[in-house]
Design an enzyme around this catalytic site. Sequence first.
Site, PDB file in Angstrom:
ATOM      1  CB  CYS A  86     -15.187  38.264  46.306  1.00 35.85           C
ATOM      2  SG  CYS A  86     -15.658  39.980  46.203  1.00 35.85           S
ATOM      3  CB  CYS A 125     -16.831  39.932  49.143  1.00 38.53           C
ATOM      4  SG  CYS A 125     -17.200  40.153  47.401  1.00 38.53           S
ATOM      5  CG  ASP A 126     -15.354  37.045  51.534  1.00 35.01           C
ATOM      6  OD1 ASP A 126     -16.397  37.553  51.973  1.00 35.01           O
ATOM      7  OD2 ASP A 126     -15.347  36.116  50.716  1.00 35.01           O
TER       8      ASP A 126
END
Length: 304
Positions: free
Chosen positions: A131, A134-135
């Site tokens: 992701c 996300c990261d």
Amino acid sequence: MYDVTIIGSGPAGLGAALYLQRAGFRVLIIEKEYEGAGQVEKGVRIENYLGIPAISGYELGEKFRNHVLSYGAPFLEAEAVALRHKQHWEVLLADGKTIESEALIYAAGAVPRRLGVKGEAEYLGRGVSYCAFCDGSLYRQKTVAVVGGGDAALDDALYLSNICGKVFLVHRRKQFRGAYTTLKKIIKRENIEILTEIQITEICGRKKVEQVELNNGNRLKIDGLFIAIGSIPETEAARGFVQLDESGYIRAAENGVTQSEGLFAAGDVRTKKLRQVITAVADGANAATSATEWLRHKLEQEGK
Ligand SMILES: Cc1cc2nc3c(=O)[nH]c(=O)nc-3n(C[C@H](O)[C@H](O)[C@H](O)COP(=O)(O)OP(=O)(O)OC[C@H]3O[C@@H](n4cnc5c(N)ncnc54)[C@H](O)[C@@H]3O)c2cc1C
């Protein structure tokens, strides 16, 4: 007999449960994992859930679950294997038992598609991610690789090129399946290097990802690897009662309404643009609202 059965206790299922409990309905949540809270628990560090600057995925999942538990919703640890609809909805469980309810919210989520190479599981959360949204921010000014050839991979490469110093886009075929307009932008980005007809064969490092080996004998020195080769929606149990899109997700709009009366879909399992915790929770609330309206209408018609 319940008013609503919810399949899946990820953010979508729990979001739905919260709204339905508060509206006074009898709800049962079926979850196949022990005290599971969905994929969110696999997120090492969640930084994009509004109001909570940074938290481990496990802790956020626990908070969601405890919030729902505080309203007394019962959880059943079981796997739903099929649905049946006669007068009511029936959920058939793997242990042979059946649960009955008036309405159903299907929030079984999805699982990221694995690359299937050595080191993938070992370095998950230590350089391997599924992701970018996300990261990505963990790799500011660093070197990363994105693997994949569809829209998700192209979007991820473009997104990461705004954050990272260098992005390799690795695709096993010659042509990309993703949108040509995005590809054109990628070609113009100086810090993205496209590698086609190349496969990653191994992810290596000491404590975290340091490089990947390629099938042409070369190596890429990277700090992070983003695997963007799609996800697999968990639709098996709903087979026959929902329509699927070309990627296998349940066709349902934001209100969760499916082709079957009284069956609502929420979260990553449905067709949508962005699969994240915040959109899953919102889906749960929307599906719960649709289920509430549907149940009230049904009761009115039955003169109850
Ligand atoms: C490694 C990783 C990191 C992530 N990081 C972030 C992040 O930083 N920020 C962010 O916003 N999003 C992040 N995401 C995405 C986010 O976790 C998902 O979008 C979100 O969890 C989707 O919620 P959901 O409830 O729709 O589905 P899921 O979270 O997939 O939950 C579905 C639940 O249903 C259960 N289930 C499935 N089938 C059955 C069945 N047949 N019977 C009973 N139960 C069943 C599953 O066990 C699961 O608990 C991340 C995802 C991953 C994999």
